[in-house]
Design a protein around this motif. Structure first.
Motif, short mmCIF file in Angstrom:
data_model
loop_
_atom_site.label_atom_id
_atom_site.label_comp_id
_atom_site.label_asym_id
_atom_site.label_seq_id
_atom_site.Cartn_x
_atom_site.Cartn_y
_atom_site.Cartn_z
N UNK A 131 -97.97 -55.15 -11.00
CA UNK A 131 -97.54 -55.70 -9.71
C UNK A 131 -97.17 -57.17 -9.87
N UNK A 132 -96.60 -57.77 -8.82
CA UNK A 132 -96.35 -59.22 -8.85
C UNK A 132 -97.67 -59.97 -9.08
N UNK A 133 -97.59 -61.17 -9.60
CA UNK A 133 -98.77 -61.94 -9.99
C UNK A 133 -99.76 -62.12 -8.84
N UNK A 134 -99.29 -62.40 -7.65
CA UNK A 134 -100.20 -62.59 -6.51
C UNK A 134 -101.00 -61.32 -6.24
N UNK A 135 -100.36 -60.18 -6.39
CA UNK A 135 -101.04 -58.90 -6.19
C UNK A 135 -102.05 -58.65 -7.31
N UNK A 136 -101.74 -59.03 -8.54
CA UNK A 136 -102.69 -58.91 -9.65
C UNK A 136 -103.95 -59.71 -9.32
N UNK A 137 -103.74 -60.93 -8.84
CA UNK A 137 -104.87 -61.80 -8.51
C UNK A 137 -105.73 -61.19 -7.40
N UNK A 138 -105.08 -60.59 -6.38
CA UNK A 138 -105.83 -59.94 -5.29
C UNK A 138 -106.62 -58.74 -5.80
#
Length: 155
Positions: A141-148
């Motif tokens: 997923x996009x980086x922000x989604x990885x972090x979530x």
């Protein structure tokens, strides 16, 4: 691949998002720390934090705490660990993610231990089969989604 993905997600092969470096036996190994040495991470040290030897930095492949190590050879092939620092032994490889959350990759690889471990190569001592490992589809997923996702899993 015919998989329905959320917006912004892709499914590259693992080899497209990870670089690796195999460990090696250093020139100098001693039972006590010495000048310009690091803990030697063999499988026992890597899995159980049992540091028994120290290696010279100059002839070693070093892993940093935020990098992932994978047991490459032996019965535990495919087991991954993180938050270790030291000289990596020849039975371990260092995995370095490219532009992605390393904990996201770590958690994903933890979920693939049985698959990697059951699909090794070698008749005597099992080894990670690179063709199996690097051909794994990696849900990215996009980086922000990885972090979530990491925050949710770790909560």
């Amino acid at each position: 691949m015919g998989k329905e993905l959320p917006k912004g997600w892709v499914y590259p092969k693992l080899k497209e998002v990870v670089k690796y470096q195999k460990g090696k036996k250093p020139k100098i190994l001693r039972e006590e720390p010495f000048l310009n040495s690091e803990p030697y991470l063999d499988i026992k040290a890597f899995e159980k934090d049992e540091i028994r030897r120290y290696a010279d930095v100059d002839s070693s492949h070093l892993i940093k705490e935020n990098e992932i190590g994978i047991v490459w050879d032996g019965a535990r092939s495919g087991w991954v660990g993180m938050n270790k620092r030291g000289a990596v032994g020849s039975t371990i490889a260092i995995l370095r993610p490219m532009l992605l959350n390393e904990i996201y990759l770590y958690r994903f690889l933890q979920s693939k231990f049985d698959y990697i471990n059951e699909n090794t190569r070698g008749s005597g001592i099992p080894h990670v089969d690179p063709s199996v490992l690097w051909d794994i589809d990696f849900p990215l997923p996009p980086r922000a989604e990885q972090d979530r996702i990491v925050a949710k899993v770790d909560a």
